[in-house]
Each structure stands twice: as C-alpha cells, then as structure tokens.
Design a protein around this motif. Sequence first.
Motif, PDB file in Angstrom:
ATOM      1  N   PRO A 162      62.876  61.542  46.716  1.00  0.00           N
ATOM      2  CA  PRO A 162      62.352  62.894  46.946  1.00  0.00           C
ATOM      3  C   PRO A 162      61.001  63.075  46.239  1.00  0.00           C
ATOM      4  CG  PRO A 162      64.673  62.991  46.389  1.00  0.00           C
ATOM      5  CD  PRO A 162      64.247  61.560  46.174  1.00  0.00           C
ATOM      6  N   PRO A 163      60.077  63.820  46.857  1.00  0.00           N
ATOM      7  CA  PRO A 163      58.724  63.920  46.300  1.00  0.00           C
ATOM      8  C   PRO A 163      58.686  64.684  44.982  1.00  0.00           C
ATOM      9  CG  PRO A 163      58.995  65.431  48.144  1.00  0.00           C
ATOM     10  CD  PRO A 163      60.222  64.567  48.117  1.00  0.00           C
ATOM     11  N   ASN A 206      68.408  63.316  32.714  1.00  0.00           N
ATOM     12  CA  ASN A 206      66.973  63.298  32.434  1.00  0.00           C
ATOM     13  C   ASN A 206      66.230  62.298  33.312  1.00  0.00           C
ATOM     14  OD1 ASN A 206      66.872  65.291  30.441  1.00  0.00           O
ATOM     15  ND2 ASN A 206      67.401  63.854  28.809  1.00  0.00           N
ATOM     16  N   GLY A 207      66.949  61.279  33.788  1.00  0.00           N
ATOM     17  CA  GLY A 207      66.338  60.271  34.645  1.00  0.00           C
ATOM     18  C   GLY A 207      66.385  60.604  36.118  1.00  0.00           C
ATOM     19  N   GLY A 225      59.559  61.258  37.135  1.00  0.00           N
ATOM     20  CA  GLY A 225      60.802  61.778  37.694  1.00  0.00           C
ATOM     21  C   GLY A 225      61.783  60.770  38.212  1.00  0.00           C
ATOM     22  N   GLY A 226      61.844  59.583  37.600  1.00  0.00           N
ATOM     23  CA  GLY A 226      62.782  58.573  38.078  1.00  0.00           C
ATOM     24  C   GLY A 226      62.278  57.782  39.261  1.00  0.00           C
ATOM     25  N   ILE A 227      61.050  58.060  39.738  1.00  0.00           N
ATOM     26  CA  ILE A 227      60.471  57.257  40.810  1.00  0.00           C
ATOM     27  C   ILE A 227      60.061  55.907  40.239  1.00  0.00           C
ATOM     28  CG2 ILE A 227      58.589  57.084  42.492  1.00  0.00           C
ATOM     29  CD1 ILE A 227      58.485  60.098  42.598  1.00  0.00           C
ATOM     30  N   THR A 228      60.395  54.837  40.940  1.00  0.00           N
ATOM     31  CA  THR A 228      59.994  53.490  40.543  1.00  0.00           C
ATOM     32  C   THR A 228      59.401  52.789  41.756  1.00  0.00           C
ATOM     33  OG1 THR A 228      62.077  52.387  41.143  1.00  0.00           O
ATOM     34  CG2 THR A 228      61.980  53.432  38.959  1.00  0.00           C
ATOM     35  N   LYS A 274      56.411  64.804  29.446  1.00  0.00           N
ATOM     36  CA  LYS A 274      56.326  64.248  30.790  1.00  0.00           C
ATOM     37  C   LYS A 274      57.386  64.861  31.696  1.00  0.00           C
ATOM     38  CE  LYS A 274      56.366  59.801  33.205  1.00  0.00           C
ATOM     39  NZ  LYS A 274      56.523  58.345  33.056  1.00  0.00           N
ATOM     40  N   LEU A 275      58.607  65.062  31.180  1.00  0.00           N
ATOM     41  CA  LEU A 275      59.663  65.665  31.976  1.00  0.00           C
ATOM     42  C   LEU A 275      59.335  67.117  32.318  1.00  0.00           C
ATOM     43  CD1 LEU A 275      62.848  64.251  30.209  1.00  0.00           C
ATOM     44  CD2 LEU A 275      62.033  63.685  32.493  1.00  0.00           C
TER      45      LEU A 275
END
Length: 578
Positions: free
Chosen positions: A348-349, A52-53, A337-340, A150-151
């Motif tokens: 990845p975008p 999920n992350g 989407g796991g972007i920090t 959100k996912l």
Amino acid sequence: MRELTEIRSLLDRLEEVEADALETQDLDFKEWPAEPRQAIKLAVDIAICMANGGGGSVVLGVRDRVVGRAKAILGVPPETEIHQLKRDIYERTAPKLTPDIHELHVLEGTGRLLVMQVHGGLSPYTNTAGAGTVRKGNACVPLTGDLREKLMVERGDADFTAAIVPEPAQSLISAAAMERLRDQARQEQAPTDLLRKSDLDLLGAIGVLRDGQLTRAGLLIAGQAEAIGRHLPNFGWTHERMKSATAYDNRVDGRDENALALPLALAAIEARINADNPISTIEHGLYHFEYRAYPTIALREALLNALTHLDLRLASPVLVKQYPRRLEITNPGGLVGGITSANILHHPPLARNLQLVQALARLRLVNRSNLGIGRMFEAMLVEGKEPPLIIDEESAVRVVFKRQETARPFREFIAEEGKTGRTLDVDHLLVLRYLLSHPEIDTSTAAELCQRRDAEMRDILDEMVQIFDYLERGGAGRGSWWRMKPALHRRLEGLGHAERDQRIDWDVAKTRVLNMLKQRARRGEPGLTNAGIREVTAYDRQQVNRLIHELEAEGVRMQGHGRGSCYTYIGRTDNEQG
C-alpha cells in the motif's frame, strides 16, 4: 497478514529449513517460554514490533535454528487462554493494541500453536514503560529517536513539506516553473479547467497555498531557485556522466542551472539523460516505432519518485549517475513504512512528503495508488528488457537501470496480444521474461519474483496455462513447475524451427532427467517411458533416444519391451567408472 492455510504450508517446510529462513517483514516464528511472565512479555514485545513495522503475522510455539517439524514445533500450553493473552497485550501497550489470535492445531508438541495477527496503524507503539522495537526485515530493532521520528513522518504527523514559507507567495513563484508544470500535467491528461487557472489559483487548487502563503511543497513545485536555496538548503540534484566507477567527464548541479523547482528539475535531468539515451527504430507493418534504451515512462517515474520521496532533512542531493552501460538514480532517505525492495510492487502506498505527493497527484504527475513502480517495471518489460533494480541503502534509495536494446520479437508479441484484447500485467511479463532464460519456474520462485503470496502466484501461473495458453504445467502439488510452450519461446526469441526446436538446453535436460531417474530408483519406483521424458523436456521421440544414449554412460538403461519399456537408473559399473 498470512492466512492459516499458508502458515500450515510453511510449517511443512520446517522438514527442510529452519524457521528463521521462512521469516520475512510480515512473518515471525517464536518459541513460547515456559515461564508465564516471560511468555506474556514476549507476546507484548513482538506485537509492538510487528505493529510498528506495518503489521504482520506471528506464529507462537515454534523453535528456531532446528530442522524438522518434530524438533521445531513445541507448541503453546493448553492453559494459555487466548482471551486473557489479548487482554494482557492490550493493557501493556500504548497506543492500545488488539491483535487477532487464532489457534492452529498440529500433531507435534502440545498440539496447538497460536497465530497472532497484528495490524499496523497508529505507530509508534511502545509498552507502558515507553520502550519498543520496530520490524526491519526479519528482525526487531530498538525504536530509537530517529526511528520514532521516521514513523511519525510516515503517519503524516510530521510532514516536512506541509510547513508554511513565511514570505508572500507571489514573490516566490517562478513563472517558468509554472508553465513547465502545466506542460507536464497536460501530457498526463490533467483536468483542463485546472490548468487554465491563474498561478495562485492553481496552487491553491492543488493544496499548497494556505492563507496566501506557499507551503514548502508549493515552493518545491513552483518556487524560484534562489528562494528554494534559502528555505530548502538541503534540496538539490546532480547529474554525472561517468567514465568509470570512480571518474566522471561531465557534471551538472541543479543550483548551477537554476533548475530547482520540480518541473524544471525533471525536464533538465531528462534532457541530460536523453543526450546519451539512443533511439532504436522497429518496423512493424506500415509503421515505424521508436524506442529509447531507457524508456521515457520508466525514467519519468523513477525521477519523480526520487524528487518527491526524498528526505529533505538530509544534506544530500538527488544523484543521477549515467554510466556507459547503466543508469543509477539515488535519493536521500530510505524506504518507509515497512516497504522494502522485496514488496514494493504491491505494498500500500506511503509518502514521506504527503502534501507534496498529494499536490502532484492532483496534477496526475504521480500516482497515489502505488501504480508508479508498476509502470516503471512494465515500461521496461514490454520491450523485453530487465526491470529496474531497487536497492534500499537505509539512508538512501537507489534505482538501477541496465542499458538494453529493445527486443523486437517480444515487443511485437505484446503489441499483437493487445490487439486481441489481451492485456499482460507486470506479473505475466516478469514470468515470461524469466522463462526466456530459465528452463522452468516453480511457485516459490515465481512468488518471490513477482512479490506475491504463493497462493496468489499459483492462480496467476494457472491463468497463464488455461486462459492465455502461454505455459505448460508439470508435476503436482508443491512439486509443480511451469515452463513456456516451445512455440511461444521460439517466437519470443525470434528463432525458427531450424535454429532451435525446443526451449530447454541440452545439458539442462540431461541433468534433469538423470536426477529424476536417480530419485525414482532410490524410492524403488519404475523409471520413465519415452513419452514421460518427452513431457519433461518437450523433445521429440528421436531427441529423447539421443539423450538416453548419452545418459547410458551415467548408468541409465532401458528395461522391459514394447509399451511397457522404460528407462531406469541402475548405476555405473566398475568398468564405466574407470
């Protein structure tokens, strides 16, 4: 995913730190439970969390909150069979998860660890009872209703901007917004035949017109302010010229300016910022170049990110606060989407508002290959400025630019390198700028700075030594460090030999040499020769003699004669300590 060689290297660091200190968004360590059912539950739960992350690697068989390999590496029992574990995870997850699991042999514990490589994809994942977690930072948090939604947005199943606006398209379109859109797209070299189309044909070509009706994405791009206000009541922008942290002397809202369509909003905000964004002129040969305190490219990328990646369900505007010495751009909605902020340069975008982003990408106003953040960084770095600070505040993302003058020597260096065919990317620029204010850099520091894996970063640093000839390497293996060549450092600072002969500050050099001599004495090894200290500090022979003279008060003495002499730490005498 982490390679097994990288994980082996990380296991060595357990001699110094707890496993928890090594965990990241895509890496976790878990102790293997003794009871088989609990072990299977652990594997299922952590697989769901990582998937999920966005995916990642889990090292099974490592205890947390202890230091030392022997204490931390307990291992996984030999009777735990990999094929059966994969089947257990598959049967207990929905949608079905099939992680890759590899055995990693070690000397400690049971002699084996399991490395589970979990791929992200069709989130949200749960167990067969419908429960699940999601990876946030180095923790797994419950998959609440908000996080599930959100996912789904990140996956594209709930794109808010793809919905139809139930009115005739022609009645919603702003001619001013369309013309401004064409101007901005033309500046980015969008296809000429696309820009020559009529308003409706252009909107159809970029995918925001469906059966004669605009989608919300189309309304944001080309809509009249009144129509955007009715159908997207949460959307807006505000620019505040701040006097202090709590007071402003001028404020404008997009609704008051009738500038809500994205092309008009972008132009209006840029004009407001540039009213206090001074231009400096730098002469280079026969040419005069102008540079703003906040570079145009960096500003546009940051503003477009804020205006396209915002969460339109939140009743909060895109907020631009312009202080005397910094600029802050904030949009509602956190990173997805796991972007920090620690991986955003190369992740990845992903797009919260997919149709809106795709439409603007066809006009070349945004980039679907995640080059926008890199362009923002590069625009600052090539002028010798600090890159922006990106802060994820969970419900918002804030981008902070420091107001800085263009560093003429650095900018001229970049231009001259370009003429020779050398193109410096963001990694090179980040390292050079760091080394202008720090004596040296090691692999882990550089990897964190550039948001790279250690192995990738070593290759980049070695490239800067062997191909670009910018750096010098010292040490070996994990103890390697890199420093900028003194001549290049003088050039980038704009200093001559008379002003500064080397890069490392005197006090820093003394401390480094003293610590090295103490460590060598503690291990019973010989000290350092004059030549060895010159290699460490980039000083000449006379400067090293002066440095050692000052270190005599700290217990450093010369031992031996001639070429065999070296400087050794013997400790301070009672009289010296008194």
